[in-house]
Design a protein around this motif. Structure first.
Motif, mmCIF file in Angstrom:
data_model
loop_
_atom_site.group_PDB
_atom_site.id
_atom_site.type_symbol
_atom_site.label_atom_id
_atom_site.label_comp_id
_atom_site.label_asym_id
_atom_site.label_seq_id
_atom_site.Cartn_x
_atom_site.Cartn_y
_atom_site.Cartn_z
ATOM 1 N N ILE A 16 4.506 1.723 -4.614
ATOM 2 C CA ILE A 16 3.124 1.298 -4.589
ATOM 3 C C ILE A 16 2.351 2.333 -5.542
ATOM 4 O O ILE A 16 1.498 1.875 -6.277
ATOM 5 N N ILE B 60 6.437 3.947 -0.953
ATOM 6 C CA ILE B 60 5.182 4.710 -1.280
ATOM 7 C C ILE B 60 5.222 4.940 -2.653
ATOM 8 O O ILE B 60 4.173 4.774 -3.383
ATOM 9 N N LEU C 30 -2.566 2.632 -1.607
ATOM 10 C CA LEU C 30 -1.995 2.706 -0.154
ATOM 11 C C LEU C 30 -3.148 2.986 0.799
ATOM 12 O O LEU C 30 -3.725 4.171 0.779
#
Length: 190
Positions: free
Chosen positions: A140, A137, A147
């Motif tokens: 990203i 995460i 996301l």
């Protein structure tokens, strides 16, 4: 997914109150028909999100992530756990511990395959403590991609990973939720 739960009960090996071995289903051998059904289910759940890429962490999440990407008609990107000789020097990288493996590794994603115009769906096999998920995460976010959510095959509800992801405001969908492995028995959340 009732079929998935049935397969977990039939093929899962309880190692301890914290660890469920799924080598015959997800982590060493893959059931192609079940994997494609899981991909269809994730594609159904996230099909309205404008996903441009599916992403996962090497290696156990690749099969389900592939099935999902196939159903959505988008590329699959997977974070590598080892830097190769051909790796770019400025790859997106995070250091993450692995609960199951008992080690700390780097996960790496090329900037060529993840960028600010992407709407990314994260797919993985199991979430326990969520360290790999949190690391991906962060990658990203640093890439500038958005996301749109996370799809996890199996959530171990007695460990904090899924709840920590949800607390970040991330949509997290799971196909099977395990409440407990105590007493050598798999108990699902209804």
């Amino acid at each position: 997914m009732e079929l998935l739960k049935q397969k977990i009960v039939e093929q899962g090996v309880i190692v301890s109150d914290q660890v469920l071995k799924l080598d015959g289903l997800l982590n060493h051998q893959v059931d192609p028909q079940l994997t494609m059904q899981m991909g269809k289910e994730f594609a159904k759940r996230f099909g309205d999100q404008g996903v441009t890429r599916v992403i996962t962490v090497e290696s156990s999440g690749i099969a389900v992530a592939f099935a999902t990407a196939y159903e959505l008609g988008v590329p699959l990107v997977f974070a590598r756990r080892k830097k190769t000789l051909l790796a770019e020097p400025d790859m997106l990288c995070e250091r993450v511990p692995s609960f199951t493996k008992g080690i700390v590794t780097d996960i790496l994603v090329s900037r060529d395959f993840l960028g600010e115009n992407d709407r990314v769906l994260f797919i993985d096999d199991i979430i326990a403590n969520g360290d790999a998920a949190r690391g991906l995460i962060r990658i990203i976010a640093r890439s500038g991609a958005e996301l749109v959510g996370a799809g996890i095959v199996i959530e171990k509800c007695f460990q904090p990973g899924a709840q920590a992801i949800r607390e970040q405001g991330i949509r997290l969908e799971t196909l099977a939720r395990i409440a407990s492995l105590e007493g050598g028995r798999i108990t699902f959340v209804d």
